[in-house]
Design a protein around this motif. Sequence first.
Motif, PDB file in Angstrom:
ATOM      1  N   TYR A   1       0.838  -1.195   0.000  1.00  0.00           N
ATOM      2  CA  TYR A   1       0.000   0.000   0.000  1.00  0.00           C
ATOM      3  C   TYR A   1       0.880   1.255   0.000  1.00  0.00           C
ATOM      4  O   TYR A   1       1.946   1.270   0.619  1.00  0.00           O
ATOM      5  CB  TYR A   1      -0.872   0.051   1.262  1.00  0.00           C
ATOM      6  CG  TYR A   1      -1.567  -1.243   1.604  1.00  0.00           C
ATOM      7  CD1 TYR A   1      -2.917  -1.426   1.353  1.00  0.00           C
ATOM      8  CD2 TYR A   1      -0.858  -2.304   2.199  1.00  0.00           C
ATOM      9  CE1 TYR A   1      -3.553  -2.617   1.683  1.00  0.00           C
ATOM     10  CE2 TYR A   1      -1.483  -3.496   2.525  1.00  0.00           C
ATOM     11  CZ  TYR A   1      -2.835  -3.647   2.260  1.00  0.00           C
ATOM     12  OH  TYR A   1      -3.465  -4.830   2.572  1.00  0.00           O
TER      13      TYR A   1
ATOM     14  N   VAL B   1      -5.115   5.873   2.317  1.00  0.00           N
ATOM     15  CA  VAL B   1      -4.455   4.870   1.487  1.00  0.00           C
ATOM     16  C   VAL B   1      -4.791   5.228   0.045  1.00  0.00           C
ATOM     17  O   VAL B   1      -5.941   5.117  -0.377  1.00  0.00           O
ATOM     18  CB  VAL B   1      -4.929   3.445   1.835  1.00  0.00           C
ATOM     19  CG1 VAL B   1      -4.312   2.433   0.873  1.00  0.00           C
ATOM     20  CG2 VAL B   1      -4.561   3.097   3.269  1.00  0.00           C
TER      21      VAL B   1
ATOM     22  N   TYR C   1      -2.976   0.642  -3.784  1.00  0.00           N
ATOM     23  CA  TYR C   1      -2.488  -0.618  -3.250  1.00  0.00           C
ATOM     24  C   TYR C   1      -2.444  -1.655  -4.351  1.00  0.00           C
ATOM     25  O   TYR C   1      -3.049  -1.495  -5.422  1.00  0.00           O
ATOM     26  CB  TYR C   1      -3.359  -1.101  -2.082  1.00  0.00           C
ATOM     27  CG  TYR C   1      -4.759  -1.526  -2.460  1.00  0.00           C
ATOM     28  CD1 TYR C   1      -5.051  -2.862  -2.733  1.00  0.00           C
ATOM     29  CD2 TYR C   1      -5.796  -0.591  -2.531  1.00  0.00           C
ATOM     30  CE1 TYR C   1      -6.340  -3.252  -3.075  1.00  0.00           C
ATOM     31  CE2 TYR C   1      -7.076  -0.970  -2.872  1.00  0.00           C
ATOM     32  CZ  TYR C   1      -7.346  -2.306  -3.142  1.00  0.00           C
ATOM     33  OH  TYR C   1      -8.621  -2.683  -3.485  1.00  0.00           O
TER      34      TYR C   1
ATOM     35  N   ASP D   1      -2.769  -5.922  -4.604  1.00  0.00           N
ATOM     36  CA  ASP D   1      -2.978  -7.208  -3.949  1.00  0.00           C
ATOM     37  C   ASP D   1      -3.117  -8.274  -5.028  1.00  0.00           C
ATOM     38  O   ASP D   1      -2.875  -8.020  -6.206  1.00  0.00           O
ATOM     39  CB  ASP D   1      -4.192  -7.175  -3.029  1.00  0.00           C
ATOM     40  CG  ASP D   1      -5.489  -6.885  -3.780  1.00  0.00           C
ATOM     41  OD1 ASP D   1      -5.435  -6.559  -4.987  1.00  0.00           O
ATOM     42  OD2 ASP D   1      -6.561  -6.975  -3.160  1.00  0.00           O
TER      43      ASP D   1
ATOM     44  N   ALA E   1      -5.606  -8.035   0.203  1.00  0.00           N
ATOM     45  CA  ALA E   1      -5.533  -6.791   0.966  1.00  0.00           C
ATOM     46  C   ALA E   1      -6.260  -6.954   2.291  1.00  0.00           C
ATOM     47  O   ALA E   1      -7.161  -7.791   2.434  1.00  0.00           O
ATOM     48  CB  ALA E   1      -6.150  -5.647   0.169  1.00  0.00           C
TER      49      ALA E   1
END
Length: 250
Positions: A105, A116, A119, A121, A127
């Motif tokens: 992140y 945030v 990110y 994932d 996540a």
Amino acid sequence: MKLEPTAPYHSAQDALRVLETVARQTTGVTDAEIARHTGVGPDRLPSLLRMLRREGYVEQIAEGAYVAGAALARLGSAHHREEALRDQLQRALGRLRDSVGAAVYISRYLDGEVRVTQYADGPTTPAVNEWVDFRYSAHATAVGKSLLGQLDHNGRRDHLARHKMARLTSRTITSDRLLLSRLEAQPPTAPVLDLQEYAVGTVCAAVPITAGSAVGCLALSLPVEQTHRLRQAADTLNRNATPVLISLAI
């Protein structure tokens, strides 16, 4: 933009000097010329150039000289810069996710709030479930504590005055005095950890990526069964933060 002088930033500073040298020579510049202009020695320059080529910041032409790459041109232009930066950071995050084996992140402290912003994932690197808005849980997350740790004492107190420190798990710190004490004692270059303080079953780590006056951090999350990997993964994240720093600094 000025970069703070902590370990990962030295590589970013060297890389920025390389980019400045390459950008000035529109017809190309050799690695020997880059070394002469930047002072980056042969022990480090080849790996920097490989990283810059991988990220699209430089290209190598037929004669072996280096010229500015497409990524540098996109980020250096005011037109669509925000979109280009987001795309560049997303690619860097994807590579970080794969290298550390965890969801990663980027977070920033913007307008007095924890955010945030991006990110990466995947199926095997899920996540964290944001079951409590990250803006209101800085006291319990690695992200929040890393960002608060980069503020001055008054900035931290202001944030805590605006956000009640709710108990999210049995491990959550709810004493502002204790939290402030731990933030004061946190070494600036060491990763900040969240050992099931935000969510049962999840551990996290965050490292600062402050560039100039912009407060930010890189973070990762792992299932609690992989807690033994946390510190090593955080170290890997920190060592490989250079591409993110470069993107934010250009």
